[in-house]
Design a protein around this motif. Structure first.
Motif, PDB file in Angstrom:
ATOM      1  N   CYS A 144       2.632  -3.055  -7.060  1.00 11.75           N
ATOM      2  CA  CYS A 144       3.829  -3.536  -5.950  1.00 11.75           C
ATOM      3  C   CYS A 144       3.805  -4.646  -4.854  1.00 11.75           C
ATOM      4  O   CYS A 144       4.735  -4.489  -4.149  1.00 11.75           O
ATOM      5  N   LEU A 145       2.687  -5.590  -4.978  1.00 13.12           N
ATOM      6  CA  LEU A 145       2.973  -6.232  -4.265  1.00 13.12           C
ATOM      7  C   LEU A 145       4.219  -6.912  -4.308  1.00 13.12           C
ATOM      8  O   LEU A 145       4.994  -7.985  -3.235  1.00 13.12           O
ATOM      9  N   GLN A 153       1.131  -1.078  -0.047  1.00 16.19           N
ATOM     10  CA  GLN A 153      -0.064   0.115   0.124  1.00 16.19           C
ATOM     11  C   GLN A 153       0.333   1.771  -0.147  1.00 16.19           C
ATOM     12  O   GLN A 153       0.144   2.391  -0.604  1.00 16.19           O
ATOM     13  N   GLU A 154       2.116   1.260   1.428  1.00 14.25           N
ATOM     14  CA  GLU A 154       3.164   2.087   1.012  1.00 14.25           C
ATOM     15  C   GLU A 154       3.707   2.503  -0.515  1.00 14.25           C
ATOM     16  O   GLU A 154       3.399   3.646  -1.270  1.00 14.25           O
ATOM     17  N   ILE A 155       4.289   1.665  -1.044  1.00 14.80           N
ATOM     18  CA  ILE A 155       4.909   1.475  -2.479  1.00 14.80           C
ATOM     19  C   ILE A 155       3.726   2.219  -3.719  1.00 14.80           C
ATOM     20  O   ILE A 155       3.934   3.517  -4.327  1.00 14.80           O
ATOM     21  N   HIS A 156       2.732   1.921  -3.349  1.00 11.00           N
ATOM     22  CA  HIS A 156       1.627   2.009  -4.215  1.00 11.00           C
ATOM     23  C   HIS A 156       0.998   3.590  -4.112  1.00 11.00           C
ATOM     24  O   HIS A 156       1.563   4.169  -5.169  1.00 11.00           O
ATOM     25  N   SER A 157       0.745   4.035  -2.897  1.00  9.97           N
ATOM     26  CA  SER A 157       0.653   5.270  -2.831  1.00  9.97           C
ATOM     27  C   SER A 157       1.590   6.537  -3.099  1.00  9.97           C
ATOM     28  O   SER A 157       1.711   6.887  -3.702  1.00  9.97           O
ATOM     29  N   THR A 158       3.238   5.797  -3.130  1.00  9.60           N
ATOM     30  CA  THR A 158       4.453   6.131  -3.534  1.00  9.60           C
ATOM     31  C   THR A 158       4.828   6.804  -4.794  1.00  9.60           C
ATOM     32  O   THR A 158       4.680   7.688  -5.575  1.00  9.60           O
ATOM     33  N   VAL A 166      12.702   1.701  -4.409  1.00  3.50           N
ATOM     34  CA  VAL A 166      12.018  -0.234  -4.506  1.00  3.50           C
ATOM     35  C   VAL A 166      12.434   0.212  -5.810  1.00  3.50           C
ATOM     36  O   VAL A 166      12.741  -0.279  -6.439  1.00  3.50           O
ATOM     37  N   SER A 167      12.635  -2.337  -6.038  1.00  4.58           N
ATOM     38  CA  SER A 167      13.415  -2.738  -6.942  1.00  4.58           C
ATOM     39  C   SER A 167      11.230  -3.602  -7.623  1.00  4.58           C
ATOM     40  O   SER A 167      10.749  -4.039  -6.396  1.00  4.58           O
ATOM     41  N   ARG A 196      13.637   5.929 -13.053  1.00  6.64           N
ATOM     42  CA  ARG A 196      12.764   6.702 -12.296  1.00  6.64           C
ATOM     43  C   ARG A 196      12.487   6.986 -11.448  1.00  6.64           C
ATOM     44  O   ARG A 196      12.554   7.730 -10.174  1.00  6.64           O
ATOM     45  N   ILE A 197      11.318   6.434 -11.865  1.00  3.20           N
ATOM     46  CA  ILE A 197      10.810   6.294 -10.791  1.00  3.20           C
ATOM     47  C   ILE A 197      10.365   5.148  -9.161  1.00  3.20           C
ATOM     48  O   ILE A 197      10.379   5.963  -8.076  1.00  3.20           O
ATOM     49  N   THR A 198      11.139   4.847  -9.764  1.00  6.45           N
ATOM     50  CA  THR A 198      11.032   3.271  -9.136  1.00  6.45           C
ATOM     51  C   THR A 198      12.256   3.762  -7.897  1.00  6.45           C
ATOM     52  O   THR A 198      12.934   4.103  -6.619  1.00  6.45           O
TER      53      THR A 198
END
Length: 196
Positions: free
Chosen positions: A72-73, A16-21, A118-119, A111-113
């Motif tokens: 994201c999962l 959820q955190e990764i998704h939101s970011t 995250v990877s 660039r986003i990741t």
């Protein structure tokens, strides 16, 4: 040897955190637009076509949303285990196909990741499209976002059943091996009724 899967609830929270970011990133709109524009290239004979009453123009938006959640999962599992094979959790076939369009935007995604830290994990020879309700992916998904859309998240057995049915339809049109083979010559006679 693969690492043990972390608790689905922990993965859900981090996903959820990764998704939101990712969605908040300044280049996310460009990433989404580029992924959706890839729609003339990413469809295949075995992916999104298994969705009932499929319409790419309408369904690509829902598939993008599901593909992002799936990535994201997988990113959360990788972050917690450091193991790429373990991070390749089962994903439904149509959703997996959408992730291919997303990872086909390597510069934007990189660039986003990098900014998110995250990877994104995806490797064709390690992916699992044998998703089933109640499996680990399902548990983590439900903990993060509630029930997955059953129209898009098709169980592996149902996908196999629909592909067998589609094979019969493809064969009647002259396609074999789920569209990977045919014997069309594209001769002048065959193409005579098609405007140049």
């Amino acid at each position: 040897m693969s690492a043990s899967l972390p608790a689905a609830e922990k993965v859900a929270e981090r996903a959820q955190e990764i998704h939101s970011t990712i969605e908040a990133d300044k280049e996310f709109p460009a990433f989404k637009a580029a992924s959706l524009k890839y729609d003339s290239d990413w469809q295949c004979f075995t992916g999104s076509v298994v969705i009932a009453e499929y319409d790419q123009e309408q369904d690509k938006h829902g598939l993008f949303a599901e593909g992002l959640k799936a990535l994201c999962l997988k990113a959360a599992v990788y972050e917690m285990t450091g193991d790429e094979k373990t991070a390749e959790i089962p994903i439904a076939v149509p959703v997996d196909e959408m992730t291919h369009a997303m990872i086909a935007q390597p510069q934007l995604l990189a660039r986003i990741t990098a900014r998110v830290g995250v990877s994104i994990i995806h490797q064709t020879d390690q992916e699992h499209t044998d998703w089933r309700p109640e499996d680990y992916t399902y548990q983590a998904y439900c903990a993060a976002w509630g029930e997955p859309d059953p129209r898009l998240w098709l169980p592996a057995e149902e996908v196999a059943r629909r592909l067998a049915w589609l094979d019969q339809k493809y064969a009647a049109m002259g396609f074999r091996k789920q569209g990977q083979a045919h014997s069309f010559m594209f001769s002048a006679d065959e193409l005579a009724s098609v405007p140049a």
